[in-house]
Each structure stands twice: as structure tokens, then as C-alpha cells.
Motif scaffolding. Structure first.
Motif, PDB file in Angstrom:
ATOM      1  N   PHE A 377      29.929  48.119 -67.958  1.00 43.45           N
ATOM      2  CA  PHE A 377      30.083  46.663 -68.017  1.00 43.45           C
ATOM      3  C   PHE A 377      29.015  46.038 -68.907  1.00 43.45           C
ATOM      4  CE2 PHE A 377      32.954  44.882 -64.485  1.00 43.45           C
ATOM      5  CZ  PHE A 377      33.905  45.827 -64.788  1.00 43.45           C
ATOM      6  N   LEU A 378      27.806  46.600 -68.871  1.00 40.54           N
ATOM      7  CA  LEU A 378      26.777  46.085 -69.774  1.00 40.54           C
ATOM      8  C   LEU A 378      27.209  46.301 -71.219  1.00 40.54           C
ATOM      9  CD1 LEU A 378      23.460  47.223 -68.072  1.00 40.54           C
ATOM     10  CD2 LEU A 378      24.564  45.007 -68.013  1.00 40.54           C
ATOM     11  N   SER A 379      27.891  47.430 -71.436  1.00 42.86           N
ATOM     12  CA  SER A 379      28.372  47.698 -72.785  1.00 42.86           C
ATOM     13  C   SER A 379      29.475  46.717 -73.160  1.00 42.86           C
ATOM     14  CB  SER A 379      28.873  49.129 -72.865  1.00 42.86           C
ATOM     15  OG  SER A 379      29.420  49.404 -74.104  1.00 42.86           O
ATOM     16  N   LEU A 380      30.305  46.341 -72.186  1.00 42.19           N
ATOM     17  CA  LEU A 380      31.346  45.355 -72.487  1.00 42.19           C
ATOM     18  C   LEU A 380      30.732  43.992 -72.799  1.00 42.19           C
ATOM     19  CD1 LEU A 380      34.080  46.245 -69.849  1.00 42.19           C
ATOM     20  CD2 LEU A 380      34.230  46.486 -72.296  1.00 42.19           C
ATOM     21  N   ILE A 381      29.637  43.641 -72.113  1.00 43.41           N
ATOM     22  CA  ILE A 381      28.959  42.391 -72.461  1.00 43.41           C
ATOM     23  C   ILE A 381      28.409  42.498 -73.875  1.00 43.41           C
ATOM     24  CG2 ILE A 381      27.065  40.822 -71.897  1.00 43.41           C
ATOM     25  CD1 ILE A 381      27.106  41.832 -69.086  1.00 43.41           C
ATOM     26  N   GLY A 382      27.968  43.700 -74.219  1.00 42.78           N
ATOM     27  CA  GLY A 382      27.364  43.879 -75.539  1.00 42.78           C
ATOM     28  C   GLY A 382      25.853  43.860 -75.478  1.00 42.78           C
ATOM     29  N   LEU A 383      25.302  44.412 -74.407  1.00 45.42           N
ATOM     30  CA  LEU A 383      23.845  44.446 -74.299  1.00 45.42           C
ATOM     31  C   LEU A 383      23.336  45.805 -74.767  1.00 45.42           C
ATOM     32  CD1 LEU A 383      23.108  42.757 -70.888  1.00 45.42           C
ATOM     33  CD2 LEU A 383      22.676  41.887 -73.150  1.00 45.42           C
ATOM     34  N   PRO A 384      22.251  45.828 -75.541  1.00 47.80           N
ATOM     35  CA  PRO A 384      21.668  47.112 -75.891  1.00 47.80           C
ATOM     36  C   PRO A 384      21.093  47.769 -74.651  1.00 47.80           C
ATOM     37  CG  PRO A 384      20.239  45.315 -76.560  1.00 47.80           C
ATOM     38  CD  PRO A 384      21.480  44.704 -76.018  1.00 47.80           C
ATOM     39  N   PRO A 385      20.870  49.047 -74.633  1.00 48.74           N
ATOM     40  CA  PRO A 385      21.072  50.021 -75.698  1.00 48.74           C
ATOM     41  C   PRO A 385      22.440  50.682 -75.638  1.00 48.74           C
ATOM     42  CG  PRO A 385      19.875  51.037 -73.910  1.00 48.74           C
ATOM     43  CD  PRO A 385      20.276  49.671 -73.446  1.00 48.74           C
ATOM     44  N   THR A 386      23.440  50.012 -75.160  1.00 46.13           N
ATOM     45  CA  THR A 386      24.764  50.635 -75.070  1.00 46.13           C
ATOM     46  C   THR A 386      25.500  50.468 -76.387  1.00 46.13           C
ATOM     47  OG1 THR A 386      25.620  48.588 -74.250  1.00 46.13           O
ATOM     48  CG2 THR A 386      24.949  50.182 -72.625  1.00 46.13           C
ATOM     49  N   SER A 387      26.618  51.204 -76.489  1.00 45.53           N
ATOM     50  CA  SER A 387      27.326  51.187 -77.765  1.00 45.53           C
ATOM     51  C   SER A 387      28.029  49.857 -77.993  1.00 45.53           C
ATOM     52  CB  SER A 387      28.335  52.319 -77.794  1.00 45.53           C
ATOM     53  OG  SER A 387      29.264  52.153 -76.764  1.00 45.53           O
ATOM     54  N   GLY A 388      28.348  49.144 -76.902  1.00 45.96           N
ATOM     55  CA  GLY A 388      28.999  47.855 -77.081  1.00 45.96           C
ATOM     56  C   GLY A 388      28.178  46.916 -77.940  1.00 45.96           C
ATOM     57  N   PHE A 389      26.863  47.015 -77.821  1.00 48.02           N
ATOM     58  CA  PHE A 389      25.999  46.160 -78.628  1.00 48.02           C
ATOM     59  C   PHE A 389      26.139  46.483 -80.110  1.00 48.02           C
ATOM     60  CE2 PHE A 389      21.863  45.958 -80.823  1.00 48.02           C
ATOM     61  CZ  PHE A 389      21.773  44.592 -80.932  1.00 48.02           C
ATOM     62  N   LEU A 390      26.066  47.766 -80.434  1.00 49.31           N
ATOM     63  CA  LEU A 390      26.123  48.113 -81.855  1.00 49.31           C
ATOM     64  C   LEU A 390      27.495  47.805 -82.437  1.00 49.31           C
ATOM     65  CD1 LEU A 390      24.087  51.346 -82.359  1.00 49.31           C
ATOM     66  CD2 LEU A 390      23.609  49.070 -83.148  1.00 49.31           C
ATOM     67  N   GLY A 391      28.541  47.998 -81.616  1.00 49.24           N
ATOM     68  CA  GLY A 391      29.878  47.659 -82.094  1.00 49.24           C
ATOM     69  C   GLY A 391      29.951  46.198 -82.488  1.00 49.24           C
ATOM     70  N   LYS A 392      29.446  45.352 -81.602  1.00 47.00           N
ATOM     71  CA  LYS A 392      29.467  43.917 -81.898  1.00 47.00           C
ATOM     72  C   LYS A 392      28.581  43.609 -83.091  1.00 47.00           C
ATOM     73  CE  LYS A 392      30.959  41.519 -77.827  1.00 47.00           C
ATOM     74  NZ  LYS A 392      30.865  42.381 -76.653  1.00 47.00           N
ATOM     75  N   LEU A 393      27.407  44.248 -83.129  1.00 43.29           N
ATOM     76  CA  LEU A 393      26.489  43.997 -84.246  1.00 43.29           C
ATOM     77  C   LEU A 393      27.191  44.283 -85.567  1.00 43.29           C
ATOM     78  CD1 LEU A 393      23.407  43.359 -84.678  1.00 43.29           C
ATOM     79  CD2 LEU A 393      23.141  45.770 -85.085  1.00 43.29           C
ATOM     80  N   TYR A 394      27.930  45.381 -85.595  1.00 42.82           N
ATOM     81  CA  TYR A 394      28.637  45.757 -86.812  1.00 42.82           C
ATOM     82  C   TYR A 394      29.695  44.731 -87.195  1.00 42.82           C
ATOM     83  CZ  TYR A 394      27.670  49.878 -89.394  1.00 42.82           C
ATOM     84  OH  TYR A 394      27.138  50.737 -90.304  1.00 42.82           O
ATOM     85  N   LEU A 395      30.465  44.310 -86.189  1.00 37.81           N
ATOM     86  CA  LEU A 395      31.511  43.308 -86.457  1.00 37.81           C
ATOM     87  C   LEU A 395      30.899  42.019 -86.981  1.00 37.81           C
ATOM     88  CD1 LEU A 395      34.023  43.446 -83.512  1.00 37.81           C
ATOM     89  CD2 LEU A 395      34.480  43.855 -85.898  1.00 37.81           C
ATOM     90  N   TYR A 420      28.846  36.332 -67.565  1.00 38.30           N
ATOM     91  CA  TYR A 420      28.906  35.788 -66.210  1.00 38.30           C
ATOM     92  C   TYR A 420      29.816  36.617 -65.313  1.00 38.30           C
ATOM     93  CZ  TYR A 420      29.943  32.637 -62.403  1.00 38.30           C
ATOM     94  OH  TYR A 420      30.122  32.119 -61.163  1.00 38.30           O
ATOM     95  N   TYR A 421      31.038  36.880 -65.784  1.00 42.99           N
ATOM     96  CA  TYR A 421      31.939  37.589 -64.854  1.00 42.99           C
ATOM     97  C   TYR A 421      31.633  39.071 -64.764  1.00 42.99           C
ATOM     98  CZ  TYR A 421      34.865  38.252 -69.097  1.00 42.99           C
ATOM     99  OH  TYR A 421      35.315  38.538 -70.346  1.00 42.99           O
ATOM    100  N   TYR A 422      31.133  39.643 -65.830  1.00 40.07           N
ATOM    101  CA  TYR A 422      30.753  41.057 -65.702  1.00 40.07           C
ATOM    102  C   TYR A 422      29.588  41.212 -64.730  1.00 40.07           C
ATOM    103  CZ  TYR A 422      33.495  42.033 -69.934  1.00 40.07           C
ATOM    104  OH  TYR A 422      34.487  42.164 -70.849  1.00 40.07           O
ATOM    105  N   LEU A 423      28.604  40.319 -64.885  1.00 41.46           N
ATOM    106  CA  LEU A 423      27.424  40.428 -64.016  1.00 41.46           C
ATOM    107  C   LEU A 423      27.799  40.182 -62.566  1.00 41.46           C
ATOM    108  CD1 LEU A 423      24.523  38.768 -65.994  1.00 41.46           C
ATOM    109  CD2 LEU A 423      24.722  41.125 -65.282  1.00 41.46           C
ATOM    110  N   LYS A 424      28.806  39.341 -62.362  1.00 37.26           N
ATOM    111  CA  LYS A 424      29.228  39.080 -60.990  1.00 37.26           C
ATOM    112  C   LYS A 424      29.688  40.375 -60.324  1.00 37.26           C
ATOM    113  CE  LYS A 424      32.660  36.310 -60.250  1.00 37.26           C
ATOM    114  NZ  LYS A 424      33.606  35.202 -60.437  1.00 37.26           N
TER     115      LYS A 424
END
Lengths: 478, 492
Positions: A377-395, A420-424
């Protein structure tokens, strides 16, 4: 046609044969585990074959209907890896399928054959057939638990697939009427070399219809309505597969279409608006959800919006930066979503519920799955150090290169609200204020192996993405 | 060296699950890790060469070459004292958490992760790396507030995260624009390039504002401060210490390191905004405190007020006189450092009071000096330092900033100086109500302080007094960083 052309669709053949074999074995042999191992071996050999295909040079085969290049191989690998993980992890879930669990395996494989063909297709007819091949087996699989919700979901999926096919066909027909061909490259050639003044509206309408048709598959505004319902009703492994593989190849087709479409018109603004709307609808919808699968459905819509940002910047900066961004995002999204759905499923196998409340205190019952769920879920938010962050950074990086700064701001602020909803949900997992109900957790090795693989994918792509990026860039430049 | 400094806490955190839920071992282990970090940072302070300009202990490796992101670490005179402050306060925070007994393993796990991320912010020299550490810090803090906090903890934790994420959204856009326009994310390189509208995608002023919003939220400056009172009040004691002591310093550090050092011209052009926000926060925060009934909330608003001084000091960078400009920046940096120790001590003593009396309402605390003389002593020292009593560290920082700011902004400074009166007012009133007065209740002898509670308090008291008497011990470091920078950019 040359018989040698067959080598380019070798992994499709392997998987299709395995699917048929699985079906037959289901009739004659009673042991599910053996059937399952055979199917996994089949998928694995298809995967190995596809990896080998990476090193084979680019070529047009089957009368130019299939363009076998590294990009298509990349999507083949993505689909097969997803299928492998999905099927491996669904061993425990298959109790819900009852007697149909063998058919589940083979239908999933048939569907993935379509998914492998679609990114390679160089012709609208091939693309259309692949799309149907993807959708029809899935209709059956979605209904497989035979519960009310699941049948409803299946029917919805069937109807929306039919409508999307109609959209797509209409667009194809218009383009065919204009150019006299269904081949992507012929169409692109004709469109870029003719004076379109008087006919431009027809071509624009055709592209819009095609966008609509594919938009159903990937879930963009305004064609997203089926997603929450189908996600809620369908069996979880199927949802995972649908949300990753189906969406990825949908975007592969969208990339192909828009590589043509940008030849004669600037779509940046249209796509940007659709992207912005998709993000906001997805995130706003997810805010109010009570069911985690519906929540992930809406979150998937929002993510389709982020990915569209990458497509919006095709025209400005040459196409390769946008493509790399889209494909890398799809890759990160695949691992993240598998981790998310399967950890949800892992916990739900014991509680039999997907409502957010049922996850409260899950950490104290099932530590590993909760941690995986949190990281995904942290990756879905886009928080580092997960891959979701780098994906968004690239986009966002690609979009800023095309000077789409407003869209990027919109995207990042959207992802703030999504937090908000992921953290919930994450908070619910670790909730200890309420009375914690102890329950027996399912100890499933296969499921845990899948979770570990997905988790490694999420983290490795987030910390050391360079080799993958380099591979992608070389495959696109060739 | 710096890599070790950053990643030791993560390593320590990853070991925690293997300690078999033995609370005692976990606590000692976390304390050992943070002490090791403190020693490491002291070692670096000693080995830091003050005669050389620029960054030291630099480590630079390519990380994601296709985007031009590198793994680039280094410290200079500005960041090193903050690194020291961080490690010092983490020792204090872990040490006073020895009495925690709910979900111990997770608690220390998150604290160690937090230490890594905060240290990472202070020593990364690559904008993306900086951003990554900046974001990582959110998750541990979210859990620390929402699980071990009190009151409306979930609301406060969510508010904290959403506010900060909102700021970092702007920062992400800003840093991508900067990186793409110049072709580098290297902070050192960027500060040596003159940015003009020609080599930028959009006017650098907007990018400056994007960064500034992120840092102003974190600092926090009026009008973006409203997360802070909630988060401070509802966080557990150690959480408040870290939040007030270190996390909000990340905002001030970011403004100096990025907004000022990279966007030099814009920082000058917009310094009116800085001084206005600074002066307004200063007065506003001080006035609001009078209405608070919860000690923690009162101190939280006093933080808003004190962080106004940081902005005020930074705004003196507008001056054409290099001495004034560097004095302002040094004062701002010193204010961050001293505020870290002072507020750390304040929250620490409030935490000690709360542990014993289970209330933070001012009206219910009276005559504390009769019940708990030692805690009262610490509390009084901290509040005296906070109101700027000469001889203690708060005074030095404030006087430096006011002197520098007065040279540039006469009227703003004149107004701001009144905040000293206000601060003295609310602090003395608070001390009078809480510590002195008739004591209520019959509890005479509250539980004595344990060693783990004494040591952090004494450490902080020592740092407050040493800095108050002999500030140049830390001033030298700030000078190393700031003077060279100011001389380069303003010219003599």
C-alpha cells in the motif's frame, strides 16, 4: 507464411497446449496437485522460452500481422510472470472453486495466451481477436465461485466487454474505410502521408472509439464503471490477474494506437484531461469504500490515470521517454498489486471477509501478510523506498519534460489524497485499541512464496531499478 | 562513514524482530544503537576540518544514471551540528522510552527507522535522495503518533501525514523541474549555477515557491502550521521530543540548503515574504499560547513562534553586506540547534510530569516544585532558556538573528522584538502556574527519576548551558558553511 514464423509465438503455443493438457488431465486424473504442477511447469517453460526470445532479432511474421520485437517479449514475460505468481498463490483459494478448479487453471492460461498475443499484434484484426480471447475465458472464471456476487460480476464483465468490443470494432471499421487496411503500419503510413483536411474528423472519431474500446479494458473515465463491481464480486486471484495483466496489455495496445494517432494530431490535451479526470474519479471513489477489493478497484482506476500521463507526453519529447515511463510503471504496478491482493487474500482466507473492519488487528494474527500489505500500500501511495515511488517519479519526470507541469501537480496532489484511504487500511491492520479477535491463520507455503517474490519485486525495483531501466531503454531504441 | 551513520539504525531495526520479543533486550539494543550513532557524530565533529570550505566526508556513487540520480552524501558546517543534534535527541528519546511497555518491538523499530530518515535528510546532497529520506520519515512518525499517542491520535497522525505529503508534492514537482532544467540533481553543483528564466522551464520564482511551501509546512510557518499543535499534543513524549527537536528543523534546514543556497536571487527577491511570515509567526504563535490550557499545546505554539525567528534570520540574506547576511543565516541555524535542545528538554520534562500525574492541564498542575523538585528544576531551566535568558543558549541565537535582521528590516524587527516580551510573559506565567503556587492533592513524593530519565535531561541541560556561555563552539561550524557561501554570492 513460413513455418519458421512459429518460433515467434512459441510461448503462446506452449501455454495453449498446456492449457488443453490440463483440461484433459482434469478429466482423467483425480489429483489436483499433479494437474497444478503440470500447468505451472508449462507456464514456466513458456516463460523460459519467452526470455530466450528476447535475444532473437526483431521481425514481422504471419503476413505482417505480428510484430515480434523486444517490447512484445517484455509484455509476454510480464504476463507469464504474473500468471505464474497468480496461479501459484491461488492453491488455497481454489477451495472456493469446488470441482471447477482445473478449469480455472486452463481458462486462466487461455486468457493469458490472448494477453501475450495482443502486445505483439501489428494488425487490428489480430488485436481484436486477442482481446476477445482475453475476455471470454475471464467471463467464465469470474463466475466460478458460483456466488451471487460473482455471477453478477461475470455478467457485468461480459456485457461491458461486448460493448467495448463494439466500440473498438466501430473505430477499426472507420479507420479501415479511410485507409483500406487494418495493419498498424500501413495505417500510420497512409495517415501521415495524406492531406487530412476534410477527413480529419472521421479519423479523430475512429481514434476516439478505439480509445473508448481499450479504455474499457484499462478502466479510464468514462469507461470505468464495471471495475468496482467486478473487482468486488470476482475471485481474488482473478481480480489480481485482471488488474495487472489485462490492464498492462491494454496499455500496450493503447501505446501502439497512440503511436499512430500522434502522427497526425496532437492528443496531449485530450489525454491530459482524461488522465486528470480518471485520477480524480479513482481517488474520490476510493475514499468512501468499505470493501478492500472495491477500494483497490478504484485505486486501479486512479493508477490508470497516472499511467495516462505517460501517454499524454508522447508527442512532445519523442515517444521513448513516455513509453519507458509507462512500461516501468506497469512493471512496478504488477508486483505491487500482486502483493496487495494476495496479502489481502491471505488474511481474508481466515476471516472470510474483505471489509476494512475485518482487517483490524490483523497484524497480531498474521504478521507477515500484514507487513507485505503495508509495504504494497505504501508503494501504491508512491512513498519511497518502494517501487511505486520510482514509477511515479519516472512518469512525472517524462511529463515535466513535455512541460505538462499542471498535470504533474494534479497527479502529485491526487496521490497525496490517495494516501488518506491507503493509510486508513494500514492503520486498521495495526489497530490494537479494540479487542483483537484471535483466529487461525492459514499457513500456506505457496502463498507465502508468492508474497515474498512480489515483495522482493516491489523493493528491488524501488532501490535498484537501473538494470531494468537500461533493458527497457535498449529494447525501445532497437 | 556517512553511509554507516545512516544505515546503522536500519540495521538495528531489522535485528529487532530477532530479539524474540524480549523487552529488555530490545530496549538496550535500541539504546546501544542510538548511543553508537551519537559517538559516531561526535567523532565526525572532532574530525571535521573547519579550515576547509565545502562538503566533507563526501560519498558519491551513481544510482540511477538514466535519471541522473546519484547516491551523494556529505556534510558541511551547517548540517553537521544538526546531525549531532539528531543523534543526541534520539539518545534522549530512546532513553526516556525505557518505561514503554506496549508493543515495544514495533516502537523501537519505528524510532530507529525514523533516525535513519532524518539523518538522511541532513546529509544527502542529491535532491532526489533528499526527497526520498524526507518522505520515508512520514511513515514511522505516523505510526508513533497514531499507536502510542494519546487523545485524538489518529486524527492528528493523519493530519500530520497529509500536510507533509501535500508539501512534498510541491517539492517533487519543483525538484523535477530543477533537475530537468539544469540537468543535475546535485545540490552542490546547483548552488554554483546562476539560475535565470532562460535556463529554466518556468520562472525559478515559482520553483522557489514550490520548495518553500514544502519547507514552510514542515517548519511550520503561519499559515501552514495547524498540524503541529495537534501532532505535538497527541504524540507520545519521545515522539514530541523528536518532532519538535529534529523534524521541524528539517524545514529550516531545507530553506537554507535549497531555497537560499540554490535559488539565491529568488531568495532575495522574495525575502519580504520570508520576513513577513517570520515576524507574523513569531507574534502570532506567542499570542496564541496565552489561551492554551494544555502545556504541550502551549509549547507547540511557542515552537511556531520560535521558528519565526529562523525565517527572520534567513530573510537577512537580502542584505548586501556579507557580514549581515551571514550573521542572519548563522543565527537562524543556531536558533534551530538551540530550539532543538530547549524544546526537547521542555517536552521531556512535561513527559515526566505526565507519567507521574497523568494530566497536562495547566489548571490541575500546581505547586509542582513541592512534589517533584528535580523535574521542576529541569522545566524551569528549559523555560528560562526558551524565553531567552542571557547565559543560556536561546539568548545567543535570538540576539544574533535580531541584530542581523535589524540591519535589513528595521520595522519588522522592531515589531518582532516585542515577541521577547510576550515569550517572557507566557513562559513566566506558565512556570508560575505549574511549578509554583499552592500545591494541590496529597501526593507528596512522586516517583523518583530513574537513571534513564536523568541522563537525557542532564545531557540537554549541559548543552543548553555550554552553548549559552560559549556559543562559538558551534558557531564555528555554521561559519564554515555560511561565510564562504555568502562571500561567494554577495561578494566583498
Amino acid at each position: 507464411m513460413d513455418v519458421a514464423d512459429l518460433i515467434y509465438i512459441g510461448s503462446e503455443i506452449i501455454v495453449a497446449v498446456t492449457a488443453t493438457l490440463t483440461l484433459l488431465m482434469g478429466i482423467f486424473s483425480g489429483r489436483y496437485i499433479i494437474v497444478k504442477i503440470v500447468s505451472l511447469l508449462g507456464i514456466l517453460s513458456g516463460l523460459i522460452y519467452a526470455v530466450g526470445l528476447w535475444f532473437v532479432s526483431t521481425s514481422y511474421v504471419f503476413y505482417n500481422t505480428i510484430h515480434a520485437n523486444q517490447l512484445s517479449v517484455f509484455f509476454k514475460i510480464l504476463v507469464l510472470v504474473t500468471l505464474l505468481l497468480v496461479i501459484t498463490g491461488s492453491y488455497d483459494y481454489s477451495k472456493y472453486f469446488g470441482k471447477l478448479r482445473v478449469e480455472y487453471l486452463s481458462l486462466m492460461m487461455y486468457s493469458s495466451v490472448g494477453m501475450m498475443l495482443l502486445p505483439a499484434s501489428n494488425d487490428f484484426i489480430t488485436a481484436y481477436i486477442s482481446l476477445e480471447l482475453i475476455a471470454l475465458p475471464l467471463v467464465a472464471v469470474i463466475a466460478m465461485t458460483k456466488e451471487e456476487y460473482s455471477i453478477e460480476a461475470s455478467l457485468k464483465f461480459l456485457i461491458f466487454s461486448a460493448i467495448s468490443s463494439a466500440f473498438l470494432l466501430y473505430g477499426i471499421v472507420l479507420l479501415y474505410g479511410f485507409s483500406g487496411s487494418t495493419n498498424f503500419e500501413v495505417i500510420a503510413h497512409i495517415l501521415s502521408n495524406t492531406n487530412l483536411d476534410s477527413n480529419i474528423s472521421i479519423v479523430l472519431i475512429a481514434i476516439l472509439f478505439i480509445l473508448g474500446g481499450v479504455g474499457f479494458k484499462v478502466g479510464i473515465v468514462p469507461f470505468y464503471m464495471w471495475i468496482p463491481d467486478v473487482y468486488e464480486g470476482a475471485p481474488t486471484p482473478v481480480v489480481a490477474f485482471l488488474s495487472i495483466a489485462s490492464k498492462s496489455v491494454g496499455f500496450a495496445l493503447l501505446i501502439k494506437v497512440f503511436l499512430i494517432a500522434y502522427e497526425f494530431a496532437d492528443w496531449t490535451f485530450t489525454i491530459s484531461i482524461i488522465a486528470a479526470l480518471t485520477m480524480i474519479v479513482g481517488n474520490a471513489g476510493a475514499l468512501l469504500q468499505d470493501n478492500t477489493k472495491r477500494l483497490l478497484g478504484y485505486s486501479g482506476i486512479a493508477h490508470a490515470g497516472y499511467i495516462l500521463i505517460g501517454i499524454a507526453c508522447f508527442s512532445q519529447i519523442g515517444t521513448s521517454t513516455g513509453q519507458v515511463a509507462v512500461i516501468f510503471y506497469l512493471l512496478t504496478y504488477a508486483f505491487t498489486n500482486i502483493a496487495a491482493f494476495y496479502s489481502l487474500m491471505n488474511i481474508s482466507l481466515s476471516t472470510n471477509s474483505y471489509s476494512i473492519q475485518s482487517y483490524s488487528g490483523a497484524f497480531f494474527n498474521n504478521k507477515f501478510a500484514s507487513i507485505v500489505l503495508m509495504i504494497s500500500f505504501l508503494s501504491l501511495i508512491g512513498l519511497p523506498p518502494t517501487s511505486g515511488f520510482l514509477g511515479k517519479l519516472y512518469l512525472f519526470n517524462a511529463a515535466i519534460k513535455s512541460e505538462l507541469i499542471w498535470l504533474v501537480l494534479f497527479g502529485v496532489i491526487n496521490s497525496v489524497f490517495s494516501a488518506y484511504y491507503y493509510l486508513k487500511v494500514i492503520k486498521t491492520l495495526f489497530d490494537s485499541d479494540i479487542e483483537i479477535i484471535k483466529y487461525q491463520t492459514s499457513r500456506s507455503y505457496s502463498l507465502n512464496i508468492v508474497l515474498i517474490c512480489a515483495l522482493l519485486g516491489v523493493l528491488i525495483l524501488g532501490v535498484y531499478p537501473d538494470p531494468f531501466l537500461r533493458l527497457l531503454e535498449t529494447s525501445l531504441s532497437s | 562513514m556517512l553511509t554507516v551513520l545512516i544505515f546503522i539504525p536500519v540495521f538495528g531495526a531489522l535485528i529487532i524482530p530477532f530479539l524474540r520479543n524480549n523487552q529488555k533486550y530490545i530496549k538496550y539494543w535500541a539504546l546501544a544503537i542510538t548511543c553508537f550513532e551519537l559517538l559516531l557524530s561526535v567523532f565526525m565533529l572532532i574530525n571535521f576540518d573547519l579550515s576547509k570550505n565545502g562538503y566533507q566526508f563526501v560519498e558519491n556513487y551513481e544510482w540511477i544514471p538514466s535519471l541522473g540520480i546519484s547516491y551523494h552524501l556529505g556534510v558541511d558546517g551547517l548540517s553537521l551540528p544538526l546531525v549531532f543534534l539528531t543523534t543526541l535527541l534520539f539518545v534522549c528519546a530512546v532513553s526516556i522510552s525505557m518505561s514503554i511497555n506496549t508493543r515495544v518491538a514495533e516502537y523501537f523499530f519505528w524510532f530507529l527507522i525514523l533516525e535513519t530518515s532524518v539523518l538522511g535528510v541532513f546529509i544527502s546532497l542529491d535532491l532526489v535522495l533528499f526527497f526520498i529520506f524526507w518522505e520515508i520519515e512520514l511513515i514511522p512518525m505516523y505510526f508513533i503518533i497514531s499507536v502510542w499517542g494519546s487523545g485524538r491520535k489518529e486524527y492528528s497522525a493523519m493530519k500530520f501525514v497529509i500536510y507533509t505529503l501535500f508539501g512534498s508534492a510541491f517539492m517533487l514537482v519543483g525538484l523535477l523541474i530543477t533537475g530537468l532544467s539544469i540537468g543535475s540533481f546535485n545540490i552542490e553543483e546547483l548552488s554554483n549555477i546562476t539560475l535565470t528564466a532562460d535556463n529554466f522551464l518556468i520562472s525559478p520564482v515559482y520553483v522557489f515557491i514550490m520548495f518553500f511551501v514544502a519547507f514552510a509546512i514542515k517548519l511550520p510557518s503561519w499559515p501552514l502550521h495547524s498540524w503541529l499543535p495537534d501532532a505535538h499534543t497527541d504524540a507520545p513524549t519521545a515522539g514530541s521530543v523528536i518532532l519538535a527537536g529534529v523534524l521541524i528543523k528539517m524545514g529550516g534546514y531545507g530553506i537554507i540548503r535549497i531555497c537560499v543556497q540554490i535559488f539565491q536571487q529568488e531568495a532575495k527577491d522574495l525575502s519580504l515574504l520570508l520576513v513577513f511570515l517570520g515576524a507574523f509567526s513569531l507574534i502570532y504563535g506567542a499570542i496564541i499560547t496565552f489561551r492554551q490550557t494544555d502545556i504541550k499545546k502551549l509549547i507547540a505554539f511557542s515552537s511556531v513562534s520560535h521558528m519565526g525567528i529562523v525565517l527572520l534570520g534567513i530573510s537577512a540574506y537580502k542584505s548586501n553586506n556579507p557580514d549581515v547576511a551571514s550573521f542572519g543565516l548563522e543565527g537562524a541555524a543556531l536558533q534551530m540547534f538551540t530550539h532543538g535542545t530547549i524544546t526537547g528538554l521542555l517536552f521531556l520534562s512535561i513527559g515526566l510530569i505526565y507519567d507521574r500525574l497523568h494530566t497536562r492541564e495547566i489548571t490541575q498542575l500546581q505547586g509542582l516544585v513541592y512534589k517533584a523538585p528535580t523535574i521542576s528544576l529541569f522545566f524551569v531551566i528549559a523555560s528560562m532558556a526558551s524565553l531567552g535568558l542571557p547565559g543560556l543558549s536561546g539568548f545567543v541565537a535570538e540576539i544574533t538573528v535580531f541584530m542581523a535582521a535589524f540591519a535589513v528590516w528595521n520595522w519588522f524587527t522592531v515589531i518582532s522584538v516585542f515577541s521577547i516580551v510576550l515569550t517572557a510573559g507566557y513562559m513566566l506565567w506558565l512556570v508560575q502556574r505549574v511549578i509554583f503556587g499552592d500545591h494541590i492533592g496529597d501526593e507528596k513524593n512522586l516517583q523518583k527519576l530513574s537513571t534513564y530519565e536523568y541522563i537525557p535531561a542532564l545531557l540537554l541541560v549541559a548543552s543548553i548551558i555550554v552553548l549559552g556561555v560559549y556559543p562559538s563552539i558551534i558557531f564555528e561550524f555554521f561559519e564554515q558553511s555560511v561565510t564562504a557561501f555568502v562571500n561567494n554570492t554577495i561578494g566583498v
